[in-house]
Motif scaffolding. Structure first.
Motif, PDB file in Angstrom:
ATOM      1  N   ALA A   1      93.316  79.546  94.996  1.00 49.48           N
ATOM      2  CA  ALA A   1      93.094  78.534  94.785  1.00 49.48           C
ATOM      3  C   ALA A   1      94.793  77.571  94.796  1.00 49.48           C
ATOM      4  N   GLN A   2      95.785  78.633  94.624  1.00 47.27           N
ATOM      5  CA  GLN A   2      96.710  77.995  94.670  1.00 47.27           C
ATOM      6  C   GLN A   2      97.700  77.873  96.353  1.00 47.27           C
ATOM      7  N   ALA A   3      97.253  78.595  96.390  1.00 43.72           N
ATOM      8  CA  ALA A   3      97.636  78.972  97.583  1.00 43.72           C
ATOM      9  C   ALA A   3      96.575  77.265  98.812  1.00 43.72           C
ATOM     10  N   ASN A   4      95.778  76.884  98.712  1.00 44.97           N
ATOM     11  CA  ASN A   4      95.268  75.996  98.779  1.00 44.97           C
ATOM     12  C   ASN A   4      94.928  74.645  98.137  1.00 44.97           C
ATOM     13  N   GLY A   5      96.319  74.420  97.417  1.00 51.53           N
ATOM     14  CA  GLY A   5      96.145  73.399  96.657  1.00 51.53           C
ATOM     15  C   GLY A   5      94.973  72.768  96.150  1.00 51.53           C
ATOM     16  N   GLN A   6      94.877  73.769  95.163  1.00 54.44           N
ATOM     17  CA  GLN A   6      94.134  73.030  93.847  1.00 54.44           C
ATOM     18  C   GLN A   6      94.806  73.219  92.638  1.00 54.44           C
ATOM     19  N   PRO A   7      94.357  71.978  92.418  1.00 53.11           N
ATOM     20  CA  PRO A   7      95.465  71.536  91.083  1.00 53.11           C
ATOM     21  C   PRO A   7      95.295  72.554  90.535  1.00 53.11           C
ATOM     22  N   LEU A   8      95.483  74.290  90.135  1.00 54.75           N
ATOM     23  CA  LEU A   8      95.918  75.340  89.105  1.00 54.75           C
ATOM     24  C   LEU A   8      96.938  75.642  88.775  1.00 54.75           C
ATOM     25  N   GLU A   9      97.365  75.630  87.527  1.00 54.13           N
ATOM     26  CA  GLU A   9      98.297  76.281  86.909  1.00 54.13           C
ATOM     27  C   GLU A   9      98.444  77.602  86.688  1.00 54.13           C
ATOM     28  N   GLY A  10      99.390  78.475  86.232  1.00 53.22           N
ATOM     29  CA  GLY A  10      99.094  80.132  85.536  1.00 53.22           C
ATOM     30  C   GLY A  10     100.105  81.100  86.677  1.00 53.22           C
ATOM     31  N   SER A  11     100.628  81.717  85.935  1.00 55.30           N
ATOM     32  CA  SER A  11     100.814  83.095  86.936  1.00 55.30           C
ATOM     33  C   SER A  11     101.187  83.935  85.505  1.00 55.30           C
ATOM     34  N   CYS A  12     100.435  84.338  85.409  1.00 52.10           N
ATOM     35  CA  CYS A  12     100.493  85.747  84.465  1.00 52.10           C
ATOM     36  C   CYS A  12     100.829  87.290  84.845  1.00 52.10           C
ATOM     37  N   GLU A  13     100.367  87.205  86.223  1.00 57.99           N
ATOM     38  CA  GLU A  13      99.898  88.134  87.098  1.00 57.99           C
ATOM     39  C   GLU A  13      98.915  89.330  86.458  1.00 57.99           C
ATOM     40  N   GLY A  14      98.136  88.659  85.824  1.00 59.12           N
ATOM     41  CA  GLY A  14      96.810  89.478  85.322  1.00 59.12           C
ATOM     42  C   GLY A  14      97.199  89.465  82.950  1.00 59.12           C
ATOM     43  N   ALA A  15      97.777  89.340  83.432  1.00 59.65           N
ATOM     44  CA  ALA A  15      98.581  89.581  82.095  1.00 59.65           C
ATOM     45  C   ALA A  15      97.554  88.709  80.927  1.00 59.65           C
ATOM     46  N   MET A  16      97.359  87.686  80.948  1.00 53.06           N
ATOM     47  CA  MET A  16      96.626  86.636  80.258  1.00 53.06           C
ATOM     48  C   MET A  16      97.532  85.919  79.759  1.00 53.06           C
ATOM     49  N   ALA A  17      98.253  85.086  80.035  1.00 53.61           N
ATOM     50  CA  ALA A  17      99.546  84.406  79.202  1.00 53.61           C
ATOM     51  C   ALA A  17      98.640  82.872  78.974  1.00 53.61           C
ATOM     52  N   CYS A  18      97.270  82.364  79.506  1.00 57.50           N
ATOM     53  CA  CYS A  18      97.201  80.818  79.634  1.00 57.50           C
ATOM     54  C   CYS A  18      96.567  80.839  79.456  1.00 57.50           C
ATOM     55  N   SER A  19      95.757  79.087  79.256  1.00 52.94           N
ATOM     56  CA  SER A  19      94.221  78.998  79.806  1.00 52.94           C
ATOM     57  C   SER A  19      94.293  78.146  80.681  1.00 52.94           C
ATOM     58  N   THR A  20      94.643  78.145  81.398  1.00 54.06           N
ATOM     59  CA  THR A  20      95.170  76.639  81.958  1.00 54.06           C
ATOM     60  C   THR A  20      94.603  76.735  83.636  1.00 54.06           C
ATOM     61  N   CYS A  21      93.921  78.417  83.782  1.00 48.58           N
ATOM     62  CA  CYS A  21      93.582  78.573  85.146  1.00 48.58           C
ATOM     63  C   CYS A  21      92.370  78.645  85.529  1.00 48.58           C
ATOM     64  N   HIS A  22      91.847  78.254  84.011  1.00 45.95           N
ATOM     65  CA  HIS A  22      89.939  78.322  84.267  1.00 45.95           C
ATOM     66  C   HIS A  22      89.648  77.268  85.332  1.00 45.95           C
ATOM     67  N   VAL A  23      88.760  77.811  86.027  1.00 45.13           N
ATOM     68  CA  VAL A  23      87.125  77.188  86.905  1.00 45.13           C
ATOM     69  C   VAL A  23      85.777  76.793  86.276  1.00 45.13           C
ATOM     70  N   ILE A  24      85.101  76.307  86.806  1.00 45.68           N
ATOM     71  CA  ILE A  24      84.167  76.176  86.560  1.00 45.68           C
ATOM     72  C   ILE A  24      83.461  77.261  87.128  1.00 45.68           C
ATOM     73  N   VAL A  25      82.544  78.383  87.588  1.00 44.80           N
ATOM     74  CA  VAL A  25      81.329  78.407  88.396  1.00 44.80           C
ATOM     75  C   VAL A  25      80.418  78.346  88.550  1.00 44.80           C
ATOM     76  N   ALA A  26      79.885  78.081  89.572  1.00 45.71           N
ATOM     77  CA  ALA A  26      78.630  78.144  90.216  1.00 45.71           C
ATOM     78  C   ALA A  26      77.565  78.588  89.423  1.00 45.71           C
ATOM     79  N   SER A  27      76.773  78.213  89.014  1.00 48.68           N
ATOM     80  CA  SER A  27      75.725  78.723  87.598  1.00 48.68           C
ATOM     81  C   SER A  27      75.302  80.679  88.682  1.00 48.68           C
ATOM     82  N   ASP A  28      74.744  79.389  90.615  1.00 48.55           N
ATOM     83  CA  ASP A  28      74.013  81.129  90.591  1.00 48.55           C
ATOM     84  C   ASP A  28      74.531  81.951  90.833  1.00 48.55           C
ATOM     85  N   ASP A  29      76.141  81.642  91.154  1.00 48.30           N
ATOM     86  CA  ASP A  29      76.999  82.899  91.062  1.00 48.30           C
ATOM     87  C   ASP A  29      78.519  83.628  89.710  1.00 48.30           C
TER      88      ASP A  29
END
Ligand code: FES
Length: 110
Positions: free
Chosen positions: A29-57
């Motif tokens: 997402a970040q490499a493609n210009g999406q406005p998401l913040e966060g860089s926890c390297e998987g350690a879960m340090a924020c909630s600013t990286c959330h997205v809404i997933v299509a219900s079918d997916d």
């Protein structure tokens, strides 16, 4: 390769990209210009990286951990299909994964 569709908060398609299985969704997402913040390297340090997933997916994704659910409880504009992008790794069976940016991801000047 897995295709991912990034939608704007109003549901309009922003862009569709392809990425290799194993790619982290937040990195993509970040490499493609999406406005998401966060860089926890998987350690879960924020909630600013959330997205809404299509219900079918959403149901085909691995379940969120208890820690991820706890962090999502702190985020704005969360829905029942919200996930932390940093916790999602693309796999071939996700094609095509569709995710929408939450309204909070956009700044007022966009
Ligand atoms: S970058 Fe937000 S929890 Fe990982």
């Amino acid at each position: 390769m897995t295709r991912v569709r990034f939608l704007r908060p109003d549901g309009a398609l922003d862009r569709e990209v392809e990425a290799a299985a194993g790619t982290n969704l937040l990195d993509l997402a970040q490499a493609n210009g999406q406005p998401l913040e966060g860089s926890c390297e998987g350690a879960m340090a924020c909630s600013t990286c959330h997205v809404i997933v299509a219900s079918d997916d959403f149901n085909s994704l691995p379940s969120a951990s208890e820690e991820e659910d706890d962090l999502l409880d702190l985020a704005a504009h969360v829905t029942r299909t919200s996930r932390l992008a940093c916790q999602l790794t693309l796999s071939a069976d996700m094609d095509t994964l569709t995710v929408r940016m939450p309204g909070s991801a956009y700044h007022l000047d966009r």
